[in-house]
Design an enzyme around this catalytic site. Sequence first.
Site, PDB file in Angstrom:
ATOM      1  N   THR A   1     -15.791  13.267  30.140  1.00 48.42           N
ATOM      2  CA  THR A   1     -14.928  12.170  29.675  1.00 48.42           C
ATOM      3  C   THR A   1     -14.851  12.113  28.150  1.00 48.42           C
ATOM      4  O   THR A   1     -13.763  11.975  27.579  1.00 48.42           O
ATOM      5  CB  THR A   1     -15.443  10.826  30.232  1.00 48.42           C
ATOM      6  OG1 THR A   1     -15.487  10.915  31.658  1.00 48.42           O
ATOM      7  CG2 THR A   1     -14.543   9.670  29.822  1.00 48.42           C
TER       8      THR A   1
ATOM      9  N   ASP B   1       0.830  -1.215   0.000  1.00 51.24           N
ATOM     10  CA  ASP B   1       0.000   0.000   0.000  1.00 51.24           C
ATOM     11  C   ASP B   1       0.862   1.262   0.000  1.00 51.24           C
ATOM     12  O   ASP B   1       0.534   2.265  -0.648  1.00 51.24           O
ATOM     13  CB  ASP B   1      -1.001   0.005   1.171  1.00 51.24           C
ATOM     14  CG  ASP B   1      -0.392  -0.306   2.537  1.00 51.24           C
ATOM     15  OD1 ASP B   1       0.829  -0.603   2.615  1.00 51.24           O
ATOM     16  OD2 ASP B   1      -1.131  -0.242   3.543  1.00 51.24           O
TER      17      ASP B   1
HETATM   18  C1  LIG Z   1       2.043  -0.642   7.877  1.00 49.77           C
HETATM   19  C2  LIG Z   1       0.929  -1.321   7.134  1.00 49.77           C
HETATM   20  C3  LIG Z   1       0.217  -2.319   8.054  1.00 49.77           C
HETATM   21  C4  LIG Z   1      -0.096  -0.242   6.719  1.00 49.77           C
HETATM   22  O1  LIG Z   1      -1.141  -0.806   6.026  1.00 49.77           O
HETATM   23  C5  LIG Z   1       1.444  -2.026   5.849  1.00 49.77           C
HETATM   24  O2  LIG Z   1       1.997  -1.082   4.990  1.00 49.77           O
HETATM   25  C6  LIG Z   1       2.446  -3.093   6.154  1.00 49.77           C
HETATM   26  O3  LIG Z   1       2.096  -4.147   6.603  1.00 49.77           O
HETATM   27  N1  LIG Z   1       3.763  -2.794   5.874  1.00 49.77           N
HETATM   28  C7  LIG Z   1       4.835  -3.700   6.080  1.00 49.77           C
HETATM   29  C8  LIG Z   1       5.917  -3.076   6.881  1.00 49.77           C
HETATM   30  C9  LIG Z   1       6.586  -1.875   6.234  1.00 49.77           C
HETATM   31  O4  LIG Z   1       5.996  -1.196   5.389  1.00 49.77           O
HETATM   32  O5  LIG Z   1       7.754  -1.629   6.585  1.00 49.77           O
END
Ligand SMILES: CC(C)(CO)[C@@H](O)C(=O)NCCC(=O)O
Length: 257
Positions: A187, A112
Amino acid sequence: MRGMIFVIDVGNTNIVLGVYQQDQLTHHWRINTHKQQTEDEYGMLVKGLFREAGLSPLDVRGIIISSVVPSLMFALERMCTKYFKQTPLVVGPGLKTGLAIQYENPKEVGADRIVNAVAALEEYTPPLIIIDFGTATTFCYVDEKGHYLGGAIAPGVQISTEALYQYASKLPRIELKFPRRVIGRNTVEAMQAGILYGYVGQVDGIIETMMEEKSQQPTIIATGGLAEIIAQKSTYIQHVDPFLTLKGLYLLYQRNR
Ligand SMILES: CC(C)(CO)[C@@H](O)C(=O)NCCC(=O)O
Ligand SMILES: Nc1ncnc2c1ncn2[C@@H]1O[C@H](COP(=O)(O)OP(=O)(O)OP(=O)(O)O)[C@@H](O)[C@H]1O
Ligand SMILES: [K+]
């Protein structure tokens, strides 16, 4: 018309799906990520979404998937072959991204994050900081040469809120919106203040520290569920694009078909 491109972004909380027709995102949906769901369960769900939108799965010309949930890849790839008669492109080793990744181990970077960087580079001139407010909040730095340097991963807003509610007996579930004042008088207000102003401080703090480390003035782009809300109060976030990940997937499809 057999011209649709189907893009799928699998996150730890949600799967976001989109259909592109003639370079336009014409449909998008969000479904829960169920890590045990089968190809047939996803197939029925997705066929239902298509039918409801008046689309036919067999009009899909190509599919691309990015996933940060490895256990779901098998089911989703099978769903594509069984219900769409397409072998999907998968963001990962072997797919051309055009992005120089300077992580110690490039395979470790979440798909992503790579897809977001591809989309942001198409629209903005680097250096860039891209922030994605998902299950985790990720910060990615793209330098002036367009190289992906890495960044920061923080607990997501939802996770932090959930933790507060889970671990403290007297703290309720709350609606995530800015309270009228930062000095909360009950709260709910106090929790909203702590979580949201705390988050804005964290986001701006990380951005500032990254700018100092690089001695640059990057363009700052945010995406993901809470991007809009946080951006309203952030000093540094300049652009919010809710569809950054889907745009990146579509670009990668075009570069690799
Ligand atoms: C950080 C998340 C969980 C965000 O979706 C994903 O990009 C992920 O699993 N990344 C792997 C670890 C990294 O990007 O270093
Ligand atoms: N207007 C809003 N107010 C409060 N929360 C919101 C709002 N819009 C979205 N959200 C929150 O943001 C989340 C969606 O964000 P996003 O799609 O970026 O991440 P995700 O799907 O939860 O994470 P992942 O991509 O890691 O699966 C929702 O689950 C919701 O909790
Ligand atoms: K997301």
